[in-house]
Write an enzyme that holds these catalytic residues in place. Structure first.
Site, PDB file in Angstrom:
ATOM      1  N   GLU A  20       0.865  -1.187   0.000  1.00  0.00           N
ATOM      2  CA  GLU A  20       0.000   0.000   0.000  1.00  0.00           C
ATOM      3  C   GLU A  20       0.889   1.220   0.000  1.00  0.00           C
ATOM      4  O   GLU A  20       1.813   1.329   0.806  1.00  0.00           O
ATOM      5  CB  GLU A  20      -0.916  -0.032   1.227  1.00  0.00           C
ATOM      6  N   CYS A  54      -0.273   8.554   4.220  1.00  0.00           N
ATOM      7  CA  CYS A  54      -0.568   8.068   2.872  1.00  0.00           C
ATOM      8  C   CYS A  54      -1.993   8.416   2.466  1.00  0.00           C
ATOM      9  O   CYS A  54      -2.281   8.630   1.294  1.00  0.00           O
ATOM     10  CB  CYS A  54      -0.346   6.567   2.797  1.00  0.00           C
TER      11      CYS A  54
END
Length: 252
Positions: A20, A54
């Protein structure tokens, strides 16, 4: 992709690999949204942890009927943020990770200041003279396509859209290739369900901030340039580590 290819080359077989990464994360705000809630969630999503999450908000898309009001409120609310030493309780925004990150973000701010409209930029005091501090900054941009890559820091980009342009806006967001988080602020259930259905992202947050998924409770992951999937902790996570083997039935 390089890690995946390396695993195959070195091991001679496809091994489980779940990754990810970041995203060009957007938040869509329509004219039915609650302005106070929007401003609160924008500030947390864009500037918490100095924008170094993120899932952090990078592109705020506001319907033009309420854009002036929302932008003015965000600008004023940003002035209440305290930038400083991260170990002090009063600090809202600390430094970025290193000098290299600071230089890249500084270059982006300089470019955007020359080409787009500066909405707000906080003043850094003497406390920030030493260290890799970046002043929280917001720009209103003319077009989403000018953002070629994620800028991992406390920089917010704001774009206006018309109600009849919502479908085209979703297409533009999908076209970035990233697909980690999307925020939606709307009190129209039909609208936010339609957006959630058509946006190609791993996680959609409705009428809340878009950072801070709870580990072990809320599965998290992206698609496209934002991850390989499946979501870490999701219902398909365990199966990613399994391998099906077939055995011939014994002959009589």
């Amino acid at each position: 992709m390089k890690i995946n290819q390396s695993l195959v080359r070195d091991q001679g077989e496809v091994l489980p690999f779940i990754a990810e990464t970041g995203g060009q994360n957007a938040m869509i705000v329509d004219s039915t949204a609650l302005p106070e809630q929007v401003v609160r969630d924008v500030l947390r999503s864009a500037f918490a942890s100095a924008g170094q999450r993120c899932s952090a908000l990078r592109i705020l898309c506001v319907q033009e009927e309420i854009a002036d009001q929302i932008i003015e409120a965000i600008s004023g609310a940003m002035e209440q943020l305290t930038v400083g030493l991260p170990y002090l309780h009063k600090t809202d925004v600390g430094p970025v990770i290193d000098t290299n990150a600071k230089e890249k973000l500084t270059q982006h701010i300089e470019y955007m200041t020359k080409t787009q409209r500066l909405v707000q930029q906080l003043h850094l005091d003497d406390v920030c003279a030493k260290g890799d501090f970046i002043a929280p900054t917001a720009f209103e941009i003319s077009d989403l396509s000018i953002l070629k890559e994620e800028k991992f820091g406390p920089i917010l980009h704001i774009i206006r859209f018309k109600a009849n342009e919502l479908g085209a806006l979703i297409d533009e967001i999908n076209a970035t290739g990233y697909g980690l988080t999307l925020g939606i602020h709307s009190r129209n259930e039909t609208t936010y369900q339609w957006i959630e259905k058509h946006a190609r992202v791993g996680n959609t947050y409705i009428n809340r901030d878009q950072v801070g998924a709870v580990v072990g409770v809320q599965p998290f992951g992206g698609q496209g340039l934002s991850g390989t999937g499946p979501k870490a902790g999701g219902p398909h996570y365990l199966y990613r580590f399994t391998e099906i083997k077939y055995h011939e039935a014994p002959t009589a």
